[in-house]
Write an enzyme that holds these catalytic residues in place. Structure first.
Site, PDB file in Angstrom:
ATOM      1  N   GLU A 157      -1.993  17.362 -13.477  1.00 58.37           N
ATOM      2  CA  GLU A 157      -1.673  16.407 -12.422  1.00 58.37           C
ATOM      3  C   GLU A 157      -2.410  15.095 -12.630  1.00 58.37           C
ATOM      4  OE1 GLU A 157      -2.118  15.988  -7.552  1.00 58.37           O
ATOM      5  OE2 GLU A 157      -2.229  17.957  -8.479  1.00 58.37           O
ATOM      6  N   TYR A 212      14.188  -7.965  -8.890  1.00 59.59           N
ATOM      7  CA  TYR A 212      13.894  -9.390  -8.755  1.00 59.59           C
ATOM      8  C   TYR A 212      15.077 -10.255  -9.190  1.00 59.59           C
ATOM      9  CZ  TYR A 212       9.063  -8.731  -7.381  1.00 59.59           C
ATOM     10  OH  TYR A 212       7.931  -8.406  -6.677  1.00 59.59           O
TER      11      TYR A 212
END
Length: 290
Positions: free
Chosen positions: A129, A36
């Site tokens: 996971e 940004y």
């Protein structure tokens, strides 16, 4: 010089200039925050996040350094829970065994992670996971659970590597879905990520595949299997072309592709909500991992 090449060249200098300012101010920023800022200052060269990510990788390769040394902090989704106490200088210690189900969030500040003193009575490190903290698995098995909630970020890989160095006799097991993405996640912990350039292998760990694997599929009802998606096949193709993939992993992946199916860890809950702990304990005791 082609226009795209010229822009890529300028981007490298723009990023290095911005990193110089960041370091001069003693700050750390994420890649998103850097995007940004560059979008505001140099919109002609940085119109999307991909431009920033690729340029950072180029700078890391050019200077042979880490992102952290450039003042760029890892964004982290990772968390820790289990038989681990974190001690930060001049701060209260954090006992990860008494935390809520979300565990301890892993900071993206690698400097802060490197300052931690770690103590544990665990016998195993288990990479998951997804989030499995609600099982309180570490009360059944003396272990530390770590997750990046998907593909591992640098911070999660960094702390896993630190744990492996601090406790070198503690084996590391991975529990992932039986699909190409699950194996890809395991391989990222084990070998690193190609997209990270020179940082790829820095935090690689000797991770063993505990499950789910082909031999475990007999425990899963037929109705729980899903068809492989195009994205799965794309990941499988990439993995199969890798020279790092060991033979046992390649055989598992080939079976996934040939059957065209996938299965998730959660499918084991068909046997009851306490089954997963028993499943993991049995596989560890029997040495059922690759």
């Amino acid at each position: 010089m082609r226009e795209n090449d010229a822009k890529a060249f300028v981007r490298v200098w723009k990023v290095m200039e911005m990193c110089y300012k960041i370091l001069g101010e003693g700050k750390l920023v994420t890649q998103r925050e850097l995007f940004y800022k560059l979008l505001s200052d140099s919109p002609k060269y940085f119109s999307c996040q991909r431009h920033v990510n690729q340029t950072i990788q180029d700078v890391v390769s050019l200077l042979r350094c880490t992102r952290q040394s450039l003042g760029i902090m890892a964004s982290s989704r990772g968390a820790l829970i289990g038989r681990l106490v974190l001690h930060e200088p001049e701060e209260e210690h954090i006992d990860c065994s008494i935390l809520g189900p979300s565990g301890h969030a892993i900071t993206g500040d690698l400097n802060q992670l490197s300052r931690l003193n770690l103590s544990s009575d665990a016998r195993y490190l288990i990479v998951v996971e997804k989030r499995l903290a609600e099982d309180r698995l570490y009360n059944q098995i003396p272990c530390i659970l770590i997750t990046a909630k998907g593909y591992p970020d640098i911070a999660t890989r960094f702390i896993l590597h630190r744990l492996s160095q601090t406790f070198p006799n503690m084996p590391i097991f991975a529990l992932v879905d039986w699909n190409p993405a699950g194996l890809s996640i395991l391989c990222t912990y084990k070998y690193g990520s190609i997209s990270m350039g020179l940082e790829s292998y820095r935090y690689a760990c000797n991770v063993k595949w505990l499950g789910l694997r082909g031999d475990d599929l007999q425990l899963i009802p037929q109705s729980a299997f899903q068809e492989l998606k195009p994205r799965d096949l794309q990941i499988a193709k990439s993995l199969l072309s890798s020279k790092f993939l060991q033979d046992t992993h390649r055989a598992e992946l080939t079976r996934m592709v040939e059957t065209g199916t996938r299965a998730e860890i959660e499918a084991l809950y068909c046997h009851g909500f306490d089954f997963l702990g028993k499943f993991i304990a049995r596989k560890i005791v029997q040495g059922d991992y690759i």
